[in-house]
Design a protein around this motif. Structure first.
Motif, PDB file in Angstrom:
ATOM      1  N   LEU A 136      -4.353   6.166   5.101  1.00 13.55           N
ATOM      2  CA  LEU A 136      -3.275   6.059   6.070  1.00 13.55           C
ATOM      3  C   LEU A 136      -2.063   5.415   5.396  1.00 13.55           C
ATOM      4  CD1 LEU A 136      -5.319   4.952   9.201  1.00 13.55           C
ATOM      5  CD2 LEU A 136      -4.324   7.203   8.755  1.00 13.55           C
ATOM      6  N   ALA A 137      -0.896   5.939   5.693  1.00 17.19           N
ATOM      7  CA  ALA A 137       0.319   5.503   5.000  1.00 17.19           C
ATOM      8  C   ALA A 137       0.569   4.003   5.143  1.00 17.19           C
ATOM      9  CB  ALA A 137       1.522   6.299   5.510  1.00 17.19           C
ATOM     10  N   HIS A 138       0.155   3.393   6.246  1.00 18.23           N
ATOM     11  CA  HIS A 138       0.387   1.954   6.437  1.00 18.23           C
ATOM     12  C   HIS A 138      -0.688   1.089   5.776  1.00 18.23           C
ATOM     13  CE1 HIS A 138      -2.413   2.828   9.745  1.00 18.23           C
ATOM     14  NE2 HIS A 138      -2.795   1.569   9.587  1.00 18.23           N
ATOM     15  N   ASN A 139      -1.719   1.697   5.183  1.00 20.11           N
ATOM     16  CA  ASN A 139      -2.819   0.943   4.590  1.00 20.11           C
ATOM     17  C   ASN A 139      -2.500   0.604   3.126  1.00 20.11           C
ATOM     18  OD1 ASN A 139      -5.236  -0.097   3.637  1.00 20.11           O
ATOM     19  ND2 ASN A 139      -6.495   1.363   4.771  1.00 20.11           N
ATOM     20  N   VAL A 140      -1.738  -0.451   2.945  1.00 17.54           N
ATOM     21  CA  VAL A 140      -1.267  -0.853   1.623  1.00 17.54           C
ATOM     22  C   VAL A 140      -2.434  -1.215   0.697  1.00 17.54           C
ATOM     23  CG1 VAL A 140       0.146  -2.548   0.380  1.00 17.54           C
ATOM     24  CG2 VAL A 140       0.937  -1.610   2.554  1.00 17.54           C
ATOM     25  N   ALA A 141      -3.451  -1.885   1.229  1.00 13.93           N
ATOM     26  CA  ALA A 141      -4.596  -2.279   0.402  1.00 13.93           C
ATOM     27  C   ALA A 141      -5.327  -1.055  -0.149  1.00 13.93           C
ATOM     28  CB  ALA A 141      -5.551  -3.151   1.203  1.00 13.93           C
ATOM     29  N   SER A 142      -5.522  -0.046   0.669  1.00  7.54           N
ATOM     30  CA  SER A 142      -6.199   1.160   0.206  1.00  7.54           C
ATOM     31  C   SER A 142      -5.353   1.903  -0.820  1.00  7.54           C
ATOM     32  CB  SER A 142      -6.538   2.074   1.384  1.00  7.54           C
ATOM     33  OG  SER A 142      -7.401   3.101   0.974  1.00  7.54           O
ATOM     34  N   ALA A 143      -4.037   1.938  -0.600  1.00  6.70           N
ATOM     35  CA  ALA A 143      -3.146   2.582  -1.575  1.00  6.70           C
ATOM     36  C   ALA A 143      -3.249   1.869  -2.927  1.00  6.70           C
ATOM     37  CB  ALA A 143      -1.705   2.564  -1.067  1.00  6.70           C
ATOM     38  N   ARG A 144      -3.287   0.561  -2.921  1.00  4.01           N
ATOM     39  CA  ARG A 144      -3.424  -0.195  -4.174  1.00  4.01           C
ATOM     40  C   ARG A 144      -4.758   0.086  -4.853  1.00  4.01           C
ATOM     41  NH1 ARG A 144      -0.863  -5.611  -1.830  1.00  4.01           N
ATOM     42  NH2 ARG A 144       1.317  -5.088  -2.151  1.00  4.01           N
ATOM     43  N   THR A 145      -5.819   0.206  -4.050  1.00  2.00           N
ATOM     44  CA  THR A 145      -7.135   0.529  -4.598  1.00  2.00           C
ATOM     45  C   THR A 145      -7.093   1.876  -5.302  1.00  2.00           C
ATOM     46  OG1 THR A 145      -8.308  -0.778  -2.949  1.00  2.00           O
ATOM     47  CG2 THR A 145      -9.545   1.012  -4.003  1.00  2.00           C
ATOM     48  N   LEU A 146      -6.532   2.868  -4.639  1.00  3.85           N
ATOM     49  CA  LEU A 146      -6.451   4.207  -5.231  1.00  3.85           C
ATOM     50  C   LEU A 146      -5.621   4.185  -6.515  1.00  3.85           C
ATOM     51  CD1 LEU A 146      -6.037   6.221  -1.924  1.00  3.85           C
ATOM     52  CD2 LEU A 146      -8.056   6.151  -3.404  1.00  3.85           C
ATOM     53  N   GLU A 147      -4.535   3.443  -6.510  1.00  2.00           N
ATOM     54  CA  GLU A 147      -3.698   3.349  -7.708  1.00  2.00           C
ATOM     55  C   GLU A 147      -4.421   2.614  -8.841  1.00  2.00           C
ATOM     56  OE1 GLU A 147      -0.154   1.599  -6.080  1.00  2.00           O
ATOM     57  OE2 GLU A 147       0.454   3.508  -5.149  1.00  2.00           O
ATOM     58  N   ARG A 148      -5.170   1.566  -8.517  1.00  2.00           N
ATOM     59  CA  ARG A 148      -5.948   0.844  -9.540  1.00  2.00           C
ATOM     60  C   ARG A 148      -6.964   1.758 -10.215  1.00  2.00           C
ATOM     61  NH1 ARG A 148      -5.485  -3.659  -6.292  1.00  2.00           N
ATOM     62  NH2 ARG A 148      -7.327  -3.205  -5.072  1.00  2.00           N
ATOM     63  N   CYS A 149      -7.448   2.733  -9.469  1.00  6.91           N
ATOM     64  CA  CYS A 149      -8.456   3.662 -10.005  1.00  6.91           C
ATOM     65  C   CYS A 149      -7.815   4.915 -10.582  1.00  6.91           C
ATOM     66  CB  CYS A 149      -9.464   4.021  -8.919  1.00  6.91           C
ATOM     67  SG  CYS A 149     -10.539   2.642  -8.482  1.00  6.91           S
ATOM     68  N   GLY A 150      -6.516   4.870 -10.824  1.00 13.93           N
ATOM     69  CA  GLY A 150      -5.838   5.982 -11.478  1.00 13.93           C
ATOM     70  C   GLY A 150      -5.211   7.001 -10.558  1.00 13.93           C
ATOM     71  N   GLY A 151      -5.203   6.751  -9.264  1.00 13.60           N
ATOM     72  CA  GLY A 151      -4.618   7.688  -8.313  1.00 13.60           C
ATOM     73  C   GLY A 151      -3.118   7.818  -8.505  1.00 13.60           C
ATOM     74  N   VAL A 152      -2.646   9.063  -8.457  1.00 15.21           N
ATOM     75  CA  VAL A 152      -1.220   9.353  -8.577  1.00 15.21           C
ATOM     76  C   VAL A 152      -0.757   9.920  -7.233  1.00 15.21           C
ATOM     77  CG1 VAL A 152       0.516  10.737  -9.767  1.00 15.21           C
ATOM     78  CG2 VAL A 152      -1.426   9.810 -11.044  1.00 15.21           C
ATOM     79  N   LEU A 153       0.226   9.262  -6.645  1.00 16.60           N
ATOM     80  CA  LEU A 153       0.726   9.657  -5.336  1.00 16.60           C
ATOM     81  C   LEU A 153       1.429  11.005  -5.405  1.00 16.60           C
ATOM     82  CD1 LEU A 153       1.179   8.879  -2.338  1.00 16.60           C
ATOM     83  CD2 LEU A 153       3.326   7.814  -3.088  1.00 16.60           C
ATOM     84  N   GLU A 154       0.914  11.965  -4.624  1.00 20.65           N
ATOM     85  CA  GLU A 154       1.556  13.271  -4.499  1.00 20.65           C
ATOM     86  C   GLU A 154       2.657  13.220  -3.449  1.00 20.65           C
ATOM     87  OE1 GLU A 154      -0.478  17.410  -3.778  1.00 20.65           O
ATOM     88  OE2 GLU A 154      -0.034  16.435  -1.856  1.00 20.65           O
ATOM     89  N   GLY A 155       2.416  12.476  -2.389  1.00 26.57           N
ATOM     90  CA  GLY A 155       3.373  12.375  -1.299  1.00 26.57           C
ATOM     91  C   GLY A 155       2.678  11.959  -0.020  1.00 26.57           C
ATOM     92  N   VAL A 156       3.418  12.043   1.069  1.00 29.27           N
ATOM     93  CA  VAL A 156       2.918  11.677   2.386  1.00 29.27           C
ATOM     94  C   VAL A 156       2.887  12.935   3.243  1.00 29.27           C
ATOM     95  CG1 VAL A 156       3.319  10.232   4.427  1.00 29.27           C
ATOM     96  CG2 VAL A 156       3.923   9.371   2.161  1.00 29.27           C
ATOM     97  N   ARG A 157       1.817  13.081   4.032  1.00 27.44           N
ATOM     98  CA  ARG A 157       1.678  14.245   4.906  1.00 27.44           C
ATOM     99  C   ARG A 157       1.297  13.773   6.301  1.00 27.44           C
ATOM    100  NH1 ARG A 157      -2.177  19.108   3.270  1.00 27.44           N
ATOM    101  NH2 ARG A 157      -0.503  19.403   1.770  1.00 27.44           N
ATOM    102  N   ASP A 158       1.865  14.422   7.307  1.00 28.94           N
ATOM    103  CA  ASP A 158       1.470  14.139   8.682  1.00 28.94           C
ATOM    104  C   ASP A 158       0.175  14.862   9.006  1.00 28.94           C
ATOM    105  OD1 ASP A 158       3.587  12.443   9.433  1.00 28.94           O
ATOM    106  OD2 ASP A 158       4.908  14.159   9.731  1.00 28.94           O
TER     107      ASP A 158
END
Length: 171
Positions: A136-158
Motif C-alpha cells: 500500500l502506498a502509505h505503508n512506508v515501512a513495507s516500502a523500505r523493506t522492499l527497497e532493502r531487499c533490492g526492490g526497484v519502484l516501478e510506480g504507483v497504481r490504483d
C-alpha cells in the motif's frame, strides 16, 4: 531465532492471537486468508491449513484452475509473528510476494529476513528473472523493506485496495 514453517494446526491458538492483534484486512496477504475462510472452528482451520500446505507441496505444478504458492509462517518460540507467501503465478494486482508482520513483532527486521528467504526460494521455484511485490502506498515501512531487499519502484497504481507501490525484485 525466527524460522519459516509451513502452516500447521498445532499453532491454531497462536495463529488466532497473531490475527487478532491486528484484525482482519490487507495485512493478511502473507497468510492467504480469504473472506470465506473459517479460521475459528478446528475443522475450518484444519481445512484452511490443509489447503495452504497442499498448495506449497504442489507448487510449480501447472493448474490454471488453482494457482499455487508457497505459504510460510514466521514463527519464534512457538509464537506466530507473521506470514509470507510466494505466488507461483503472476498477479498484477497483488504481486508475487505478500507478507505481514504482527504489530508487536515489527521493527526487528523480520520482514526483511523473511523476504530474503522467499526470494531465495523463488530462484529455485520460478522460471523468472524477477518478481513483483506491492505494498500500500502509505505503508512506508513495507516500502523500505522492499527497497532493502533490492526492490526497484516501478510506480504507483490504483487498485481495489487503494493505491499501491509496485516494486520489481531480481531473483
Amino acid at each position: 531465532m525466527p524460522e519459516l514453517i509451513l502452516p500447521t494446526v498445532r499453532l491454531h491458538a497462536r495463529f488466532l492471537e497473531c490475527r487478532d492483534e491486528w484484525g482482519p484486512g490487507p495485512q493478511e496477504d502473507g497468510f492467504g486468508v480469504g473472506e470465506d475462510c473459517d479460521l475459528i472452528s478446528s475443522q475450518g482451520f484444519a481445512a484452511w491449513v490443509d489447503h495452504r500446505t497442499r498448495l506449497a507441496h504442489l507448487a510449480g505444478t501447472p493448474c490454471p484452475e488453482q494457482p499455487h504458492g508457497s505459504s510460510r509462517w514466521i514463527v519464534e518460540d512457538g509464537d506466530v509473528l507473521g506470514g509470507i507467501v510466494l505466488r507461483h503465478h503472476f498477479d498484477d494486482d497483488l504481486g508475487q510476494i505478500g507478507y505481514g508482520i504482527r504489530p508487536s513483532a515489527r521493527r526487528r527486521g523480520l520482514a526483511t529476513w523473511a523476504l530474503g528467504e522467499m526470494l531465495a526460494e523463488a530462484r529455485g521455484a520460478l522460471s523468472v528473472d524477477r518478481v513483483l511485490a506491492v505494498c500500500l502506498a502509505h505503508n512506508v515501512a513495507s516500502a523500505r523493506t522492499l527497497e532493502r531487499c533490492g526492490g526497484v519502484l516501478e510506480g504507483v497504481r490504483d487498485t481495489e485496495r487503494g493505491p499501491v507501490n509496485r516494486y520489481w525484485m531480481t531473483v
